[in-house]
Write a protein that holds these residues in place. Structure first.
Motif, PDB file in Angstrom:
ATOM      1  N   SER A  11     -18.133 -38.642 -28.683  1.00  0.00           N
ATOM      2  CA  SER A  11     -17.566 -38.287 -27.378  1.00  0.00           C
ATOM      3  C   SER A  11     -18.718 -37.827 -26.497  1.00  0.00           C
ATOM      4  CB  SER A  11     -16.569 -37.125 -27.528  1.00  0.00           C
ATOM      5  OG  SER A  11     -17.288 -35.910 -27.721  1.00  0.00           O
ATOM      6  N   ARG A  12     -18.381 -37.411 -25.270  1.00  0.00           N
ATOM      7  CA  ARG A  12     -19.448 -36.919 -24.395  1.00  0.00           C
ATOM      8  C   ARG A  12     -20.047 -35.602 -24.890  1.00  0.00           C
ATOM      9  NH1 ARG A  12     -16.414 -38.148 -18.806  1.00  0.00           N
ATOM     10  NH2 ARG A  12     -14.632 -38.350 -20.205  1.00  0.00           N
ATOM     11  N   PHE A  34     -11.158 -34.462 -28.738  1.00  0.00           N
ATOM     12  CA  PHE A  34     -10.715 -34.413 -27.324  1.00  0.00           C
ATOM     13  C   PHE A  34      -9.225 -34.678 -27.139  1.00  0.00           C
ATOM     14  CE2 PHE A  34     -10.969 -39.046 -27.066  1.00  0.00           C
ATOM     15  CZ  PHE A  34     -12.087 -39.375 -27.836  1.00  0.00           C
ATOM     16  N   SER A  38      -8.510 -29.961 -28.333  1.00  0.00           N
ATOM     17  CA  SER A  38      -9.054 -29.354 -27.108  1.00  0.00           C
ATOM     18  C   SER A  38      -7.952 -28.785 -26.207  1.00  0.00           C
ATOM     19  CB  SER A  38      -9.877 -30.393 -26.334  1.00  0.00           C
ATOM     20  OG  SER A  38      -9.053 -31.470 -25.961  1.00  0.00           O
ATOM     21  N   ARG A  51     -11.597 -29.713 -22.175  1.00  0.00           N
ATOM     22  CA  ARG A  51     -12.525 -30.825 -22.442  1.00  0.00           C
ATOM     23  C   ARG A  51     -13.650 -30.356 -23.356  1.00  0.00           C
ATOM     24  NH1 ARG A  51     -11.492 -34.976 -18.645  1.00  0.00           N
ATOM     25  NH2 ARG A  51     -10.669 -34.236 -16.668  1.00  0.00           N
ATOM     26  N   GLU A  64     -19.342 -27.957 -19.418  1.00  0.00           N
ATOM     27  CA  GLU A  64     -20.151 -28.995 -18.749  1.00  0.00           C
ATOM     28  C   GLU A  64     -21.478 -29.212 -19.485  1.00  0.00           C
ATOM     29  OE1 GLU A  64     -19.525 -31.332 -16.591  1.00  0.00           O
ATOM     30  OE2 GLU A  64     -17.505 -30.639 -16.177  1.00  0.00           O
ATOM     31  N   SER A  65     -21.597 -30.413 -20.026  1.00  0.00           N
ATOM     32  CA  SER A  65     -22.750 -30.724 -20.880  1.00  0.00           C
ATOM     33  C   SER A  65     -24.095 -30.513 -20.180  1.00  0.00           C
ATOM     34  CB  SER A  65     -22.651 -32.170 -21.387  1.00  0.00           C
ATOM     35  OG  SER A  65     -22.541 -33.078 -20.303  1.00  0.00           O
ATOM     36  N   ILE A  99     -24.673 -37.347 -13.479  1.00  0.00           N
ATOM     37  CA  ILE A  99     -23.237 -37.062 -13.534  1.00  0.00           C
ATOM     38  C   ILE A  99     -22.506 -37.592 -12.297  1.00  0.00           C
ATOM     39  CG2 ILE A  99     -21.728 -35.052 -13.136  1.00  0.00           C
ATOM     40  CD1 ILE A  99     -22.104 -35.649 -16.110  1.00  0.00           C
TER      41      ILE A  99
HETATM   42  N1  LIG Z   1     -18.335 -33.694 -17.308  1.00  0.00           N
HETATM   43  C1  LIG Z   1     -17.952 -33.263 -18.635  1.00  0.00           C
HETATM   44  C2  LIG Z   1     -17.081 -34.340 -19.279  1.00  0.00           C
HETATM   45  C3  LIG Z   1     -16.414 -33.813 -20.524  1.00  0.00           C
HETATM   46  C4  LIG Z   1     -15.245 -34.695 -20.936  1.00  0.00           C
HETATM   47  O1  LIG Z   1     -14.498 -35.204 -20.103  1.00  0.00           O
HETATM   48  N2  LIG Z   1     -15.077 -34.877 -22.260  1.00  0.00           N
HETATM   49  C5  LIG Z   1     -13.971 -35.656 -22.748  1.00  0.00           C
HETATM   50  C6  LIG Z   1     -14.338 -36.280 -24.090  1.00  0.00           C
HETATM   51  S1  LIG Z   1     -15.419 -37.680 -23.891  1.00  0.00           S
HETATM   52  C7  LIG Z   1     -12.757 -34.780 -22.996  1.00  0.00           C
HETATM   53  O2  LIG Z   1     -12.905 -33.683 -23.483  1.00  0.00           O
HETATM   54  N3  LIG Z   1     -11.559 -35.277 -22.685  1.00  0.00           N
HETATM   55  C8  LIG Z   1     -10.348 -34.565 -22.963  1.00  0.00           C
HETATM   56  C9  LIG Z   1      -9.416 -34.580 -21.796  1.00  0.00           C
HETATM   57  O3  LIG Z   1      -9.803 -35.072 -20.729  1.00  0.00           O
HETATM   58  O4  LIG Z   1      -8.303 -34.089 -21.939  1.00  0.00           O
HETATM   59  C10 LIG Z   1     -19.203 -32.999 -19.472  1.00  0.00           C
HETATM   60  O5  LIG Z   1     -20.188 -33.726 -19.310  1.00  0.00           O
HETATM   61  O6  LIG Z   1     -19.214 -32.039 -20.257  1.00  0.00           O
END
Ligand SMILES: N[C@@H](CCC(=O)N[C@@H](CS)C(=O)NCC(=O)O)C(=O)O
Length: 201
Positions: A11-12, A34, A38, A51, A64-65, A99
């Protein structure tokens, strides 16, 4: 003091798992997925966005990564965090750029290829691909004659931008028109810390 990072490597969250492996800190990894993981009350108290990734480092809780990676490298790995204020600003610039300029477009393609497999909208892929050409040309030109974004050595700027662009690799985006980007991502992706992060759950 304990340090805990949340998120699965597929995942991210890989962006920050890579960072925490780079800085060589002892940490606990909680393989938060995720989908359901989460959205629990416990996890939402860490990251109210629901997230991944998220980080708890003593008193500091972050989501935020890009922010997590800038924090981790500044605090624990000075060799990866530029010294001068100008270069620090450049590291932030490139992180925000990745980003905002790359991520929204590449995500359009990810959604079509991985979450909409049975009903792919090719026009969405085509327009995202077209929209990526301008930022990719900027990055390719910037990397001409230098190995890394801020010069001769790998820094958090490379970690963040190439970390975001791991998704381009996943969607097999054609980078053949951008040889400097191809060579630079190969350099970044050959790092042992990334391999260790990818082998986490
Ligand atoms: N901009 C955020 C993106 C984080 C993100 O969207 N992660 C996804 C996994 S790839 C997530 O947790 N999705 C769960 C959701 O949207 O409910 C970062 O870079 O940390």
């Amino acid at each position: 003091m304990t340090t805990t990072i949340y998120g699965v490597s597929g995942s991210r969250a890989i962006r920050s798992l890579w960072a925490i492996e780079e800085v060589g800190l002892e940490y606990t990894h909680v393989a938060t997925h995720f989908f359901n993981d989460s959205k629990t009350d416990d996890y939402l108290s860490v990251n109210p966005n629901g997230r991944i990734p998220a980080l708890v480092d003593g008193e500091v809780t972050l989501f935020e990564s890009m922010a997590i990676n800038l924090y981790l490298t500044k605090k624990y790995a000075p060799a990866l965090y530029p010294m001068s204020e100008g270069e620090q600003a450049k590291a932030i610039q490139w992180s925000v750029w990745a980003i905002s300029e790359i991520e929204p477009q590449q995500m359009q393609i990810v959604i079509q290829k991985f979450f909409n497999r049975d009903n792919i909208d090719q026009s969405t892929i085509d327009s995202a691909t077209e929209n990526l050409q301008r930022p990719l040309a900027v990055l390719n030109k910037h990397l001409a004659g230098q190995e890394y974004l801020l010069g001769d050595s790998f820094t958090v700027a490379d970690l963040n931008v190439s970390g975001v662009m791991l998704l381009m690799q996943m969607i097999e985006f054609d980078l053949s028109a951008y040889p400097n980007i191809k060579n630079w991502t190969e350099r970044c992706y050959s790092r042992d810390a990334l391999k260790r992060a990818q082998s986490l759950g």
